[in-house]
Write an enzyme that holds these catalytic residues in place. Structure first.
Site, mmCIF file in Angstrom:
data_model
loop_
_atom_site.group_PDB
_atom_site.id
_atom_site.type_symbol
_atom_site.label_atom_id
_atom_site.label_comp_id
_atom_site.label_asym_id
_atom_site.label_seq_id
_atom_site.Cartn_x
_atom_site.Cartn_y
_atom_site.Cartn_z
ATOM 1 N N HIS A 280 0.809 -1.219 0.000
ATOM 2 C CA HIS A 280 0.000 0.000 0.000
ATOM 3 C C HIS A 280 0.837 1.262 0.000
ATOM 4 O O HIS A 280 0.284 2.359 -0.077
ATOM 5 C CB HIS A 280 -0.911 -0.005 1.223
ATOM 6 C CG HIS A 280 -0.179 0.075 2.537
ATOM 7 N ND1 HIS A 280 0.664 -0.920 2.960
ATOM 8 C CD2 HIS A 280 -0.148 1.024 3.500
ATOM 9 C CE1 HIS A 280 1.167 -0.582 4.138
ATOM 10 N NE2 HIS A 280 0.708 0.585 4.481
ATOM 11 N N CYS A 281 2.172 1.163 0.082
ATOM 12 C CA CYS A 281 3.000 2.366 0.222
ATOM 13 C C CYS A 281 3.990 2.564 -0.918
ATOM 14 O O CYS A 281 3.920 3.567 -1.629
ATOM 15 C CB CYS A 281 3.771 2.311 1.553
ATOM 16 S SG CYS A 281 2.757 2.532 3.030
ATOM 17 N N ILE A 282 4.914 1.643 -1.072
ATOM 18 C CA ILE A 282 6.072 1.877 -1.934
ATOM 19 C C ILE A 282 5.696 2.124 -3.396
ATOM 20 O O ILE A 282 6.287 3.001 -4.048
ATOM 21 C CB ILE A 282 7.074 0.705 -1.831
ATOM 22 C CG1 ILE A 282 7.389 0.403 -0.362
ATOM 23 C CG2 ILE A 282 8.359 1.054 -2.572
ATOM 24 C CD1 ILE A 282 7.943 1.580 0.400
ATOM 25 N N ASP A 285 3.244 5.937 -2.951
ATOM 26 C CA ASP A 285 3.567 7.182 -2.247
ATOM 27 C C ASP A 285 4.499 8.124 -2.996
ATOM 28 O O ASP A 285 4.287 9.349 -2.966
ATOM 29 C CB ASP A 285 4.151 6.870 -0.864
ATOM 30 C CG ASP A 285 3.153 6.139 0.019
ATOM 31 O OD1 ASP A 285 1.986 6.021 -0.383
ATOM 32 O OD2 ASP A 285 3.543 5.685 1.110
#
Length: 449
Positions: A280-282, A285
């Site tokens: 969900h991030c890398i 973002d």
């Protein structure tokens, strides 16, 4: 409801309620971030009211059942039965909590631009119920300025003023699903507020939940901290992905290089290549900052280059897979491929942004067929980008199954997979995670990609 004649008095009263744990904590979004946070707050002694639009999920939680592998049903059941945690789909109850923590998704659009619809919709749900003396904290990863530029105007459209009637802050989540060494309560928490009162109140809450808080000067700074953490990882992963391609052309094993390099006690931090970014991030973002930087007429060339390298990795893997199948004497078109692992990383049941989905798409676009095995994901759920894959089921993993495929592609290195069985019975093994070597299996027919 907290009462007071001045905002400083309200701040003092709310801070005291945080300290003695009489404040009610509301959490919007009961997923991989919201559920651990809710359990942590309940364990710390707060009464927690969790909100989610998914009514079946709400019912499941209230029955004490977990839907996330690394969170036990016992933990949820204990919190619910203690009376400290309740889930609801009734957003009219948003006036009840003294603190509302927003833990909703912040994905990208198909044009790789920020999609803040979940955040905005949550803010609009809170606004009609917003009352004097509440603390609102955004935890969802986003670009610097979101709290001030998006949330604040929505809340102040009610006539209430941030810093005068309610408190607004940003404290980015730092969850690492499946990490046995760090959980919500043992990870330091960055906190930034819209003014000193908001910071003090938010810090008073989080200091009761986590091992350490890290106050910063503003919500925008806190937003930048989270992006910096994940951009750091994305750029370094892109570097080793590029090195993998270069070293493979030279006949050098990049994993061996990294393992040797990390023996240096200073100046080096190991990152490892893979089949593409997931989670969900890398993968997401960095593009939030890239998009925001355009407002200032700044090109984020380094970040964008890293993104390009990482998003090309599935194509590289599929080319290596096709070459391996062709060399085995079987045409890639019409071949049968077994993919090991559909989760975005090992030992979790989390499929968010998993590169495995892109791999399936690319392989089948070239005329091969893909089945998969994943001990944690028996059925592929609905996803925004790969809806056509929803409903596919995990196959068995045994000698006969392995022998029936033209190649096995290791996309996720789950620890509970018998890699010796895989190597012994598969016609071709393509390993994107160095899983076979880590399991102590001689390379032999294993092709690294």
């Amino acid at each position: 409801m907290l009462q007071g004649n001045t905002i400083s008095d309200i701040a003092v009263r709310l801070e005291r309620a945080m300290q003695d744990r009489t404040a009610v904590v509301g959490i919007v979004g009961l997923g991989y971030v919201g559920i651990p946070l809710a359990l942590t707050a309940a364990k710390a002694g707060f009464n927690v009211l969790g909100f989610d639009i998914d009514s079946p999920r709400v019912d499941q939680i209230n029955q004490g059942k977990s839907f996330i592998k690394h969170i036990s049903s016992e933990a949820i059941s204990e919190a619910v039965q203690s009376g400290k945690f309740e889930a609801t789909a009734d957003f009219s109850r948003l006036s009840e909590p003294d603190a509302i923590l927003i833990c909703v998704p912040t994905p990208l659009t198909k044009h790789r631009e920020p999609d803040l619809s979940y955040v905005e919709n949550t803010a609009r749900a809170i606004a009609p119920r917003l009352r004097k003396g509440q603390l609102i904290v955004l935890e969802s990863t986003t670009y610097p300025g979101t709290t001030d530029e998006i949330l604040k105007p929505i809340f102040e459209s009610t006539g209430l003023k941030s810093g005068e009637d309610f408190f607004l802050a940003f404290s980015p989540e730092r969850e690492d699903p499946g990490n046995p060494d760090f959980g919500t309560s043992t990870i330091p928490k960055v906190v930034g507020g819209d003014g000193p009162d908001a910071l003090a109140v938010a810090d008073a809450l989080y200091s009761r939940l986590v091992v350490k808080t890290v106050p910063v000067s503003s919500s925008a700074t806190a937003e930048a901290v989270k992006l910096t953490e994940n951009i750091f990882r994305a750029v370094n992963i892109a570097l080793v992905n590029e090195l993998k391609v270069v070293y493979a052309a030279m006949g050098i094993d990049v994993w061996e290089v990294i393992d040797a390099a990390k023996t240096k006690p200073f100046g080096f931090m190991p990152f490892y290549p893979g089949p593409g970014l997931g989670g969900h991030c890398i993968p997401i973002d960095p593009f939030y900052l890239t998009w925001k930087a355009r407002e200032y007429d700044i090109a984020t060339r380094f970040i964008e280059l890293a993104g390009q390298i990482n998003t090309r990795m599935p194509y590289y893997v599929v080319n290596k897979l096709a070459e391996a199948v062709d060399r085995s004497g079987k045409a890639f078109t019409g071949s049968k491929i077994l993919m090991l692992g559909i989760a975005y990383k090992k030992n979790v049941d989390d499929m968010r942004e998993s590169p495995s989905l892109k791999l399936i798409e690319l392989i089948e676009a070239r005329g091969a067929h893909v089945d998969y095995f994943d001990p944690y994901i028996p059925v592929i759920p609905m996803t925004r980008e790969h809806a056509e894959l929803a409903g596919r089921r995990s196959t068995a993993l045994d000698a006969a199954t392995l022998a029936a495929y033209d190649a096995v592609l290791i996309a996720t290195d789950h620890d509970n997979v018998d890699y010796k069985l895989v190597v012994d019975h598969a016609k071709v093994v393509v390993d994107t995670r160095n899983a076979c070597a880590k399991a102590g299996i001689p390379e032999g027919r294993v092709i690294k990609a």
